[in-house]
Scaffold this active site. Structure first.
Site, PDB file in Angstrom:
ATOM      1  N   THR A  16       0.829  -1.201   0.000  1.00  0.00           N
ATOM      2  CA  THR A  16       0.000   0.000   0.000  1.00  0.00           C
ATOM      3  C   THR A  16       0.865   1.253   0.000  1.00  0.00           C
ATOM      4  OG1 THR A  16      -0.156   0.137   2.429  1.00  0.00           O
ATOM      5  CG2 THR A  16      -1.790  -1.232   1.283  1.00  0.00           C
ATOM      6  N   GLY A  17       0.293   2.349  -0.481  1.00  0.00           N
ATOM      7  CA  GLY A  17       0.981   3.633  -0.424  1.00  0.00           C
ATOM      8  C   GLY A  17       2.154   3.755  -1.365  1.00  0.00           C
ATOM      9  N   SER A  19       3.183   5.794  -4.554  1.00  0.00           N
ATOM     10  CA  SER A  19       2.718   6.880  -5.412  1.00  0.00           C
ATOM     11  C   SER A  19       3.822   7.772  -5.951  1.00  0.00           C
ATOM     12  CB  SER A  19       1.722   7.762  -4.641  1.00  0.00           C
ATOM     13  OG  SER A  19       2.335   8.295  -3.476  1.00  0.00           O
ATOM     14  N   GLY A  25       7.708   2.928  -0.928  1.00  0.00           N
ATOM     15  CA  GLY A  25       6.784   1.969  -1.520  1.00  0.00           C
ATOM     16  C   GLY A  25       7.230   1.509  -2.890  1.00  0.00           C
ATOM     17  N   SER A 161       7.775   4.328  12.375  1.00  0.00           N
ATOM     18  CA  SER A 161       8.731   5.436  12.296  1.00  0.00           C
ATOM     19  C   SER A 161       9.523   5.656  13.571  1.00  0.00           C
ATOM     20  CB  SER A 161       7.995   6.731  11.919  1.00  0.00           C
ATOM     21  OG  SER A 161       7.367   6.606  10.656  1.00  0.00           O
ATOM     22  N   TYR A 174       0.371  11.699  14.118  1.00  0.00           N
ATOM     23  CA  TYR A 174       1.107  10.677  13.367  1.00  0.00           C
ATOM     24  C   TYR A 174       1.773   9.684  14.313  1.00  0.00           C
ATOM     25  CZ  TYR A 174       4.517   8.558  10.237  1.00  0.00           C
ATOM     26  OH  TYR A 174       5.274   7.651   9.525  1.00  0.00           O
TER      27      TYR A 174
END
Length: 263
Positions: A16-17, A19, A25, A161, A174
């Site tokens: 996923t993710g 782009s 990714g 993260s 986040y």
């Protein structure tokens, strides 16, 4: 001994993710394909258009062509991960176009600057919907549909993260959402181990994936004992290893693959 180019042959991976050309990714998709996996990746251009780096409008199509040219099957799906039905649509698409997935990489993330003075319910909810709900549901439904008799086992890899290593001021929503995924990783790993599914999290540390300013690079570089910033390929190699049979005894771990970064 299975060659690196074949160690994921016969596997279907969801990432996923994906782009941006320089994103983690994208590097993960390339590395999994190099190892022989067929790949379905997701993206959401509407979100990227709101970011400082903007959307690489035609990148998903170009990446899909690149992966196919390497000899694997590849598909992409544009989808809003904040939609409650997104996990089901992603898994249905993967199964319908490539076959039952055996590898899941939860890389998509919603991230905006906030801090306690700006924090609001809307900001928290936006982070929760993508970073927590979507990743948790996608992982759970992946496990529900996984056939433990298929051989080879399943792999769930979450991107985090380093929230457990130190503070990230100005990114409260986040860090709260990604911290939840670290906790989720440990407990889900114990639940799905009888299905022969491993669950791990990867913290790549500060990575030069196209979003850093020159000033930030200059500030961060001395904090890496190896004298360079993290690269998307660094994270991708670890993800590919965790997806392979070589990592079948590693589960429930949060791996800080950050080049020894010290803030």
């Amino acid at each position: 001994m299975t060659s690196k180019a074949e160690r994921l042959k016969g596997h279907v991976a969801i990432v996923t993710g994906v782009s941006r050309p320089l994103g983690i990714g994208t590097a993960i998709c390339r590395t999994l394909a190099q190892d022989g996996a067929d790949v379905l990746f997701t993206h959401w251009r509407a979100y990227d258009r709101t970011m400082e780096w903007g959307a690489a409008e035609h990148w998903p199509e170009k990446l899909c062509e690149e992966l196919r040219a390497s000899g694997v099957k590849a598909e992409h799906l544009e989808i809003d991960m904040s939609s409650p039905d997104s996990p089901y649509r992603i898994l249905d698409t993967a199964a319908g176009k490539l076959g039952n997935p055996t590898v899941l990489v939860n890389n998509a993330a919603h991230s905006t600057r906030d801090g306690y003075q700006q924090l609001s319910a809307d900001i928290l909810d936006a982070h929760y919907a993508v970073n927590v709900r979507a990743a948790c549901l996608l992982s759970a439904v992946f496990a529900q549909r996984f056939d433990p008799s298929s051989g080879g086992g399943g792999r769930i890899i979450n991107m985090v993260s380093g929230q457990d290593k130190g503070p990230m001021p100005g990114e409260l929503a986040y860090v709260a959402s990604k911290g939840a995924i670290s906790a989720f990783t440990v407990s889900l790993a114990a639940e799905v181990a009888p299905l022969n599914i491993t669950v791990n999290a990867v913290d790549p540390g500060p990575t030069d994936s196209g979003w850093m300013t020159d000033e930030l690079k200059t500030l961060l570089r001395p904090k890496f004992p190896m004298g360079r910033l993290g690269r998307p390929e660094d994270a991708a190699r670890l993800v590919a290893f965790l997806a392979s049979s070589e990592a079948e005894w590693i589960t429930g771990q949060i791996i800080h693959s950050d080049g020894g970064f010290r803030d």
